[in-house]
Design an enzyme around this catalytic site. Sequence first.
Site, PDB file in Angstrom:
ATOM      1  N   SER A 196      -3.352  -8.545 -11.356  1.00 28.23           N
ATOM      2  CA  SER A 196      -3.413  -7.927 -10.013  1.00 28.23           C
ATOM      3  C   SER A 196      -2.708  -6.578 -10.044  1.00 28.23           C
ATOM      4  O   SER A 196      -1.831  -6.354 -10.898  1.00 28.23           O
ATOM      5  CB  SER A 196      -2.739  -8.840  -8.976  1.00 28.23           C
ATOM      6  OG  SER A 196      -1.322  -8.724  -9.053  1.00 28.23           O
ATOM      7  N   LYS A 246       9.235 -16.007  -8.053  1.00 20.28           N
ATOM      8  CA  LYS A 246       8.783 -16.971  -7.029  1.00 20.28           C
ATOM      9  C   LYS A 246       7.436 -17.597  -7.374  1.00 20.28           C
ATOM     10  O   LYS A 246       6.999 -18.549  -6.708  1.00 20.28           O
ATOM     11  CB  LYS A 246       8.770 -16.328  -5.654  1.00 20.28           C
ATOM     12  CG  LYS A 246       7.770 -15.243  -5.426  1.00 20.28           C
ATOM     13  CD  LYS A 246       7.897 -14.768  -3.970  1.00 20.28           C
ATOM     14  CE  LYS A 246       6.864 -13.707  -3.650  1.00 20.28           C
ATOM     15  NZ  LYS A 246       6.936 -13.260  -2.241  1.00 20.28           N
ATOM     16  N   ASP A 247       6.774 -17.095  -8.425  1.00 22.03           N
ATOM     17  CA  ASP A 247       5.511 -17.724  -8.857  1.00 22.03           C
ATOM     18  C   ASP A 247       5.739 -18.828  -9.886  1.00 22.03           C
ATOM     19  O   ASP A 247       4.804 -19.572 -10.219  1.00 22.03           O
ATOM     20  CB  ASP A 247       4.602 -16.673  -9.508  1.00 22.03           C
ATOM     21  CG  ASP A 247       4.075 -15.667  -8.507  1.00 22.03           C
ATOM     22  OD1 ASP A 247       4.108 -15.960  -7.299  1.00 22.03           O
ATOM     23  OD2 ASP A 247       3.662 -14.577  -8.927  1.00 22.03           O
ATOM     24  N   ARG A 291       6.317 -21.689   3.991  1.00 21.20           N
ATOM     25  CA  ARG A 291       7.627 -21.186   4.369  1.00 21.20           C
ATOM     26  C   ARG A 291       7.517 -20.236   5.557  1.00 21.20           C
ATOM     27  O   ARG A 291       8.279 -20.315   6.522  1.00 21.20           O
ATOM     28  CB  ARG A 291       8.282 -20.477   3.176  1.00 21.20           C
ATOM     29  CG  ARG A 291       9.529 -19.702   3.470  1.00 21.20           C
ATOM     30  CD  ARG A 291       9.995 -18.901   2.272  1.00 21.20           C
ATOM     31  NE  ARG A 291       9.039 -17.883   1.889  1.00 21.20           N
ATOM     32  CZ  ARG A 291       8.997 -16.654   2.409  1.00 21.20           C
ATOM     33  NH1 ARG A 291       9.836 -16.302   3.364  1.00 21.20           N
ATOM     34  NH2 ARG A 291       8.089 -15.776   1.996  1.00 21.20           N
ATOM     35  N   ARG A 292       6.577 -19.318   5.512  1.00 23.52           N
ATOM     36  CA  ARG A 292       6.429 -18.329   6.582  1.00 23.52           C
ATOM     37  C   ARG A 292       5.870 -18.992   7.858  1.00 23.52           C
ATOM     38  O   ARG A 292       6.327 -18.727   8.968  1.00 23.52           O
ATOM     39  CB  ARG A 292       5.514 -17.192   6.120  1.00 23.52           C
ATOM     40  CG  ARG A 292       6.151 -16.309   5.049  1.00 23.52           C
ATOM     41  CD  ARG A 292       5.182 -15.322   4.456  1.00 23.52           C
ATOM     42  NE  ARG A 292       5.863 -14.358   3.572  1.00 23.52           N
ATOM     43  CZ  ARG A 292       5.257 -13.743   2.549  1.00 23.52           C
ATOM     44  NH1 ARG A 292       3.972 -13.999   2.292  1.00 23.52           N
ATOM     45  NH2 ARG A 292       5.906 -12.888   1.773  1.00 23.52           N
ATOM     46  N   ARG A 325      -5.703 -15.810   1.478  1.00 24.71           N
ATOM     47  CA  ARG A 325      -5.350 -15.875   0.063  1.00 24.71           C
ATOM     48  C   ARG A 325      -5.760 -14.591  -0.617  1.00 24.71           C
ATOM     49  O   ARG A 325      -6.443 -13.746  -0.035  1.00 24.71           O
ATOM     50  CB  ARG A 325      -6.121 -17.074  -0.569  1.00 24.71           C
ATOM     51  CG  ARG A 325      -5.505 -18.436  -0.381  1.00 24.71           C
ATOM     52  CD  ARG A 325      -4.269 -18.606  -1.239  1.00 24.71           C
ATOM     53  NE  ARG A 325      -4.274 -17.869  -2.488  1.00 24.71           N
ATOM     54  CZ  ARG A 325      -4.987 -18.236  -3.562  1.00 24.71           C
ATOM     55  NH1 ARG A 325      -5.762 -19.297  -3.507  1.00 24.71           N
ATOM     56  NH2 ARG A 325      -4.913 -17.518  -4.670  1.00 24.71           N
ATOM     57  N   GLY A 326      -5.305 -14.461  -1.849  1.00 24.30           N
ATOM     58  CA  GLY A 326      -5.676 -13.277  -2.620  1.00 24.30           C
ATOM     59  C   GLY A 326      -4.499 -12.342  -2.777  1.00 24.30           C
ATOM     60  O   GLY A 326      -3.491 -12.465  -2.079  1.00 24.30           O
ATOM     61  N   ASN A 327      -4.632 -11.398  -3.685  1.00 28.04           N
ATOM     62  CA  ASN A 327      -3.524 -10.484  -3.928  1.00 28.04           C
ATOM     63  C   ASN A 327      -3.303  -9.580  -2.727  1.00 28.04           C
ATOM     64  O   ASN A 327      -4.119  -9.525  -1.792  1.00 28.04           O
ATOM     65  CB  ASN A 327      -3.743  -9.700  -5.229  1.00 28.04           C
ATOM     66  CG  ASN A 327      -4.934  -8.749  -5.163  1.00 28.04           C
ATOM     67  OD1 ASN A 327      -5.075  -7.994  -4.216  1.00 28.04           O
ATOM     68  ND2 ASN A 327      -5.791  -8.824  -6.168  1.00 28.04           N
ATOM     69  N   ARG A 334      -5.563  -8.801   0.691  1.00 26.42           N
ATOM     70  CA  ARG A 334      -5.140  -9.214   2.035  1.00 26.42           C
ATOM     71  C   ARG A 334      -5.161  -8.016   2.993  1.00 26.42           C
ATOM     72  O   ARG A 334      -5.606  -8.129   4.136  1.00 26.42           O
ATOM     73  CB  ARG A 334      -3.740  -9.816   1.986  1.00 26.42           C
ATOM     74  CG  ARG A 334      -3.690 -11.114   1.184  1.00 26.42           C
ATOM     75  CD  ARG A 334      -2.313 -11.709   1.166  1.00 26.42           C
ATOM     76  NE  ARG A 334      -2.262 -12.889   0.287  1.00 26.42           N
ATOM     77  CZ  ARG A 334      -1.471 -13.923   0.469  1.00 26.42           C
ATOM     78  NH1 ARG A 334      -0.634 -13.936   1.495  1.00 26.42           N
ATOM     79  NH2 ARG A 334      -1.467 -14.945  -0.353  1.00 26.42           N
ATOM     80  N   CYS A 345       4.488 -26.216  -4.808  1.00 25.35           N
ATOM     81  CA  CYS A 345       3.735 -25.014  -4.435  1.00 25.35           C
ATOM     82  C   CYS A 345       3.813 -24.752  -2.938  1.00 25.35           C
ATOM     83  O   CYS A 345       3.893 -23.632  -2.497  1.00 25.35           O
ATOM     84  CB  CYS A 345       2.276 -25.200  -4.831  1.00 25.35           C
ATOM     85  SG  CYS A 345       1.585 -26.712  -4.160  1.00 25.35           S
TER      86      CYS A 345
HETATM   87  N1  LIG Z   1       4.295 -12.554  -6.457  1.00 20.55           N
HETATM   88  C1  LIG Z   1       3.083 -11.783  -6.593  1.00 20.55           C
HETATM   89  C2  LIG Z   1       1.907 -12.653  -6.412  1.00 20.55           C
HETATM   90  N2  LIG Z   1       1.822 -13.909  -6.925  1.00 20.55           N
HETATM   91  C3  LIG Z   1       0.593 -14.416  -6.564  1.00 20.55           C
HETATM   92  C4  LIG Z   1      -0.066 -13.472  -5.804  1.00 20.55           C
HETATM   93  C5  LIG Z   1      -1.420 -13.648  -5.212  1.00 20.55           C
HETATM   94  C6  LIG Z   1      -1.291 -14.560  -3.971  1.00 20.55           C
HETATM   95  C7  LIG Z   1      -2.648 -15.169  -3.616  1.00 20.55           C
HETATM   96  O1  LIG Z   1      -3.591 -15.063  -4.416  1.00 20.55           O
HETATM   97  O2  LIG Z   1      -2.721 -15.756  -2.520  1.00 20.55           O
HETATM   98  C8  LIG Z   1       0.757 -12.372  -5.680  1.00 20.55           C
HETATM   99  C9  LIG Z   1       0.482 -11.142  -4.910  1.00 20.55           C
HETATM  100  C10 LIG Z   1      -0.275 -10.088  -5.728  1.00 20.55           C
HETATM  101  O3  LIG Z   1      -0.486 -10.284  -6.933  1.00 20.55           O
HETATM  102  O4  LIG Z   1      -0.643  -9.078  -5.116  1.00 20.55           O
END
Ligand SMILES: NCc1[nH]cc(CCC(=O)O)c1CC(=O)O
Length: 322
Positions: free
Chosen positions: A14, A83-84, A133-134, A151-153, A157, A244
């Site tokens: 990403s 956090k991943d 959490r949010r 979802r998604g990066n 979003r 998760c």
């Molecule tokens: N900590 C960064 C992270 N870990 C997982 C996602 C993607 C989140 C998702 O696909 O819902 C992201 C954000 C990004 O890469 O922009």
Amino acid sequence: MVLPEVIRIVSRDSPMALAQVERARAELAAAYPGTATEVVPVRTTGDRWLGDLSLVEGKGAFTKEVDAALLAGAADLAVHCVKDIPGDRPLAAGTVFAGFLARDDIRDALVDPAGRTLDQLPPGTRIGTSSVRRTAQLAASHPHLECVPIRGNANRRLARMAAGDADALLLAVAGLERIGRPDAVSEVIDPDVMVPALGAGALALQCREGDTELIEAVGAIGDGDTLREVTAERMLLHVLQGRCNSPIAGFARVAREGALSLRACVFSADGKTILQAHERAEPHAAKDLGASVGAALLRQGARDLIDGIGCGQSLSGRGQSR
Ligand SMILES: NCc1[nH]cc(CCC(=O)O)c1CC(=O)O
């Protein structure tokens, strides 16, 4: 210390993850001018699957393929968002943390195209987030706002919000800064209102356990305070067996005088029950601090709250579990 001519760095592909790699490359280049680095981008399960993450092993979905590339020898160093990295299981066998880069901002941001704060958003505003959490905290602090799953990066979003799938977003301040979009922030949310994710803002540097000279070299660009904070936070997550989509939040801080504090919360899905613990310790006692705060939350009933949100279970209709 003998380093490879080229250090191959594996990461998710990403834009945010690749920006994180560039920071690691810059810090390695400054420390070891004679060593080149190159990037090994991988597409992870979590990046390919845009449904409910907990249906595909949750947070391990963003690390499995990265760990596999490191262990297969396709790369020498992996960069992860802390956090991943799953908190309810050990780091991938055969790998170790070599260190953590100096921590970025741990807070969450509201992204509202009209520049409003959470308190200024009208009832019914659709907030895009899939974070338990949010969602739970927003249910507690701003019950008139509606969470819609997204979802998604981060880039995707932002695009989906622009396309009308959400009116506003909750994203990490650090993530927006890494993708060059600090301008999108309409409010940096006070950690008292939105307690951050454990590991927020921290980047992990992971090597194969046998590469002792590389581990030493990479460890030299790591940050000591971030190591202590992440150690306490990940011990807490281990004690709670957070998964998760667990409604767990918290952060450790090393104060100027060196003392370490850890504040953490566990929420019910509807945000109506909030368990809290906040303790301090000497900097060398990070693991004990994480274990002690975890035990304090378990004594208050955290186990039932965490197990009450099973993987794949939606949150009281307020948003998709993650
Ligand atoms: N900590 C960064 C992270 N870990 C997982 C996602 C993607 C989140 C998702 O696909 O819902 C992201 C954000 C990004 O890469 O922009």
